[in-house]
Motif scaffolding. Sequence first.
Motif, mmCIF file in Angstrom:
data_model
loop_
_atom_site.group_PDB
_atom_site.id
_atom_site.type_symbol
_atom_site.label_atom_id
_atom_site.label_comp_id
_atom_site.label_asym_id
_atom_site.label_seq_id
_atom_site.Cartn_x
_atom_site.Cartn_y
_atom_site.Cartn_z
ATOM 1 N N LYS A 88 0.834 -1.206 0.000
ATOM 2 C CA LYS A 88 0.000 0.000 0.000
ATOM 3 C C LYS A 88 0.864 1.250 0.000
ATOM 4 C CE LYS A 88 -3.922 2.163 0.116
ATOM 5 N NZ LYS A 88 -4.875 2.047 -1.023
ATOM 6 N N LEU A 89 1.910 1.250 0.799
ATOM 7 C CA LEU A 89 2.785 2.416 0.863
ATOM 8 C C LEU A 89 3.463 2.668 -0.482
ATOM 9 C CD1 LEU A 89 3.999 4.646 2.591
ATOM 10 C CD2 LEU A 89 5.790 3.048 3.281
ATOM 11 N N GLU A 90 3.928 1.596 -1.114
ATOM 12 C CA GLU A 90 4.557 1.740 -2.431
ATOM 13 C C GLU A 90 3.564 2.304 -3.442
ATOM 14 O OE1 GLU A 90 6.419 -0.969 -6.054
ATOM 15 O OE2 GLU A 90 6.290 -1.839 -4.048
ATOM 16 N N TRP A 91 2.323 1.824 -3.377
ATOM 17 C CA TRP A 91 1.305 2.255 -4.331
ATOM 18 C C TRP A 91 0.958 3.737 -4.149
ATOM 19 C CZ3 TRP A 91 -0.292 1.020 -8.833
ATOM 20 C CH2 TRP A 91 -1.554 1.388 -9.312
ATOM 21 N N VAL A 92 0.770 4.163 -2.918
ATOM 22 C CA VAL A 92 0.394 5.558 -2.666
ATOM 23 C C VAL A 92 1.549 6.493 -3.017
ATOM 24 C CG1 VAL A 92 -0.281 7.228 -0.892
ATOM 25 C CG2 VAL A 92 -1.325 4.965 -0.927
ATOM 26 N N GLN A 93 2.770 6.081 -2.715
ATOM 27 C CA GLN A 93 3.910 6.925 -3.077
ATOM 28 C C GLN A 93 4.073 6.995 -4.598
ATOM 29 O OE1 GLN A 93 4.758 8.777 -0.988
ATOM 30 N NE2 GLN A 93 5.233 7.903 0.998
ATOM 31 N N ALA A 94 3.737 5.906 -5.290
ATOM 32 C CA ALA A 94 3.771 5.931 -6.756
ATOM 33 C C ALA A 94 2.697 6.877 -7.295
ATOM 34 C CB ALA A 94 3.555 4.523 -7.308
ATOM 35 N N ILE A 95 1.531 6.883 -6.638
ATOM 36 C CA ILE A 95 0.470 7.821 -7.024
ATOM 37 C C ILE A 95 0.944 9.260 -6.835
ATOM 38 C CG2 ILE A 95 -1.826 8.690 -6.398
ATOM 39 C CD1 ILE A 95 -2.574 5.788 -5.655
ATOM 40 N N ARG A 96 1.618 9.512 -5.713
ATOM 41 C CA ARG A 96 2.130 10.856 -5.441
ATOM 42 C C ARG A 96 3.118 11.302 -6.534
ATOM 43 N NH1 ARG A 96 2.996 13.315 -0.154
ATOM 44 N NH2 ARG A 96 2.903 11.228 0.785
ATOM 45 N N ARG A 97 4.083 10.438 -6.850
ATOM 46 C CA ARG A 97 5.104 10.797 -7.850
ATOM 47 C C ARG A 97 4.486 10.995 -9.226
ATOM 48 N NH1 ARG A 97 7.894 6.725 -4.996
ATOM 49 N NH2 ARG A 97 7.453 5.217 -6.649
ATOM 50 N N THR A 98 3.553 10.113 -9.574
ATOM 51 C CA THR A 98 2.920 10.200 -10.893
ATOM 52 C C THR A 98 2.067 11.459 -11.003
ATOM 53 O OG1 THR A 98 2.861 7.772 -11.003
ATOM 54 C CG2 THR A 98 1.467 8.979 -12.552
ATOM 55 N N LEU A 99 1.345 11.753 -9.948
ATOM 56 C CA LEU A 99 0.519 12.963 -9.947
ATOM 57 C C LEU A 99 1.385 14.204 -10.156
ATOM 58 C CD1 LEU A 99 -2.088 14.540 -9.532
ATOM 59 C CD2 LEU A 99 -1.781 14.281 -7.051
ATOM 60 N N TRP A 100 2.507 14.280 -9.443
ATOM 61 C CA TRP A 100 3.382 15.438 -9.599
ATOM 62 C C TRP A 100 4.053 15.484 -10.975
ATOM 63 C CZ3 TRP A 100 3.045 19.753 -7.450
ATOM 64 C CH2 TRP A 100 2.644 19.886 -6.115
ATOM 65 N N HIS A 101 4.303 14.325 -11.531
ATOM 66 C CA HIS A 101 4.877 14.274 -12.877
ATOM 67 C C HIS A 101 3.932 14.937 -13.877
ATOM 68 C CE1 HIS A 101 7.025 12.644 -16.366
ATOM 69 N NE2 HIS A 101 5.850 12.235 -16.838
ATOM 70 N N PHE A 102 2.643 14.629 -13.770
ATOM 71 C CA PHE A 102 1.681 15.187 -14.725
ATOM 72 C C PHE A 102 1.320 16.630 -14.388
ATOM 73 C CE2 PHE A 102 1.467 10.921 -16.186
ATOM 74 C CZ PHE A 102 1.014 10.990 -17.488
ATOM 75 N N VAL A 103 1.375 16.999 -13.117
ATOM 76 C CA VAL A 103 1.199 18.409 -12.763
ATOM 77 C C VAL A 103 2.317 19.232 -13.388
ATOM 78 C CG1 VAL A 103 1.274 20.074 -10.867
ATOM 79 C CG2 VAL A 103 -0.107 18.005 -10.632
ATOM 80 N N GLY A 104 3.539 18.671 -13.379
ATOM 81 C CA GLY A 104 4.672 19.359 -13.993
ATOM 82 C C GLY A 104 4.481 19.539 -15.487
ATOM 83 N N ILE A 105 3.987 18.496 -16.148
ATOM 84 C CA ILE A 105 3.746 18.593 -17.596
ATOM 85 C C ILE A 105 2.687 19.649 -17.883
ATOM 86 C CG2 ILE A 105 2.850 17.356 -19.601
ATOM 87 C CD1 ILE A 105 4.017 14.785 -18.414
ATOM 88 N N LEU A 106 1.600 19.632 -17.077
ATOM 89 C CA LEU A 106 0.522 20.603 -17.265
ATOM 90 C C LEU A 106 1.025 22.026 -17.036
ATOM 91 C CD1 LEU A 106 -2.468 21.336 -17.697
ATOM 92 C CD2 LEU A 106 -2.857 20.856 -15.255
ATOM 93 N N ASP A 107 1.864 22.190 -16.046
ATOM 94 C CA ASP A 107 2.382 23.526 -15.731
ATOM 95 C C ASP A 107 3.277 24.048 -16.863
ATOM 96 O OD1 ASP A 107 2.501 25.736 -13.983
ATOM 97 O OD2 ASP A 107 4.453 25.094 -13.236
#
Length: 273
Positions: A88-107
Amino acid sequence: MKTLQILGKEIESFIKEYEEPFESKLLSEAVNVSSKITDILNQGNIDLLKNARTLIYYVINQKDQDLVAFAKQEGIAWAEHALTLELKLEWVQAIRRTLWHFVGILDEKKNITKDRVGIYTLEKNINDNIDKFLNNFFLNYTKFKDTMFLKQREMVEHLSVPIIPVSNNVSVLPLIGSVDSYRIQIIEEKVLNDIANTRIHTLVMDLSGIAMLERDVINNFEKILAGVKMMGCKAVLTGLRPDLVRKMVHSGIRFEEDAETKGTLQETLKQYL
């Protein structure tokens, strides 16, 4: 600077537009989990990708109550189906990193944050909400596990207090192992309920198998004997070892009024059967 509500809607729309690349990136970030997605779905009916989208929606749109409720639901589900916290911890941290990756692209494409303050505010909001999810998830996961452990222990303790009927009027309770403050409560409950249900006249309690009787529960044991007498049943103690007798005597405990003592279970059964 745009409000967090507006930023949330922009991020949500962007992720929906690039849903497939988002999921591919997420699976690549969570190597150990991605290979177990089907197993987790089959084992606990938990759709990780769907739940990831739900978590992101609550996080970026500041749905605090929904986020906490979802964390509780997830914590209980993972605990109930014995899924590990590591995954679960690995999954949520992967969600965090992926979310920020796409926020960066959008920005980069639309310059949604405009200034450094906007970036810091968005970062704090997203990370705080993900941490809130994790904290509530772990809390409910642990709480459910603890509840299951206590229920299992209670079941085991009940099985370790076997009251055996040897005639219509006589039952035997052989006590084995250590007796602590928790187990003495189970013994009291089971003894009094059994006497009420069976209406036996004599309960023989064999203590020869007790490895340890904690000092602070000896007084509770005396109360059990008093309760047996009040229920109209005679208590007979057998198998009292010297070390146990010394501990009882030094604690000021006397059983003469509420119980009869015998040397062995065998001689007691010969007398009462």
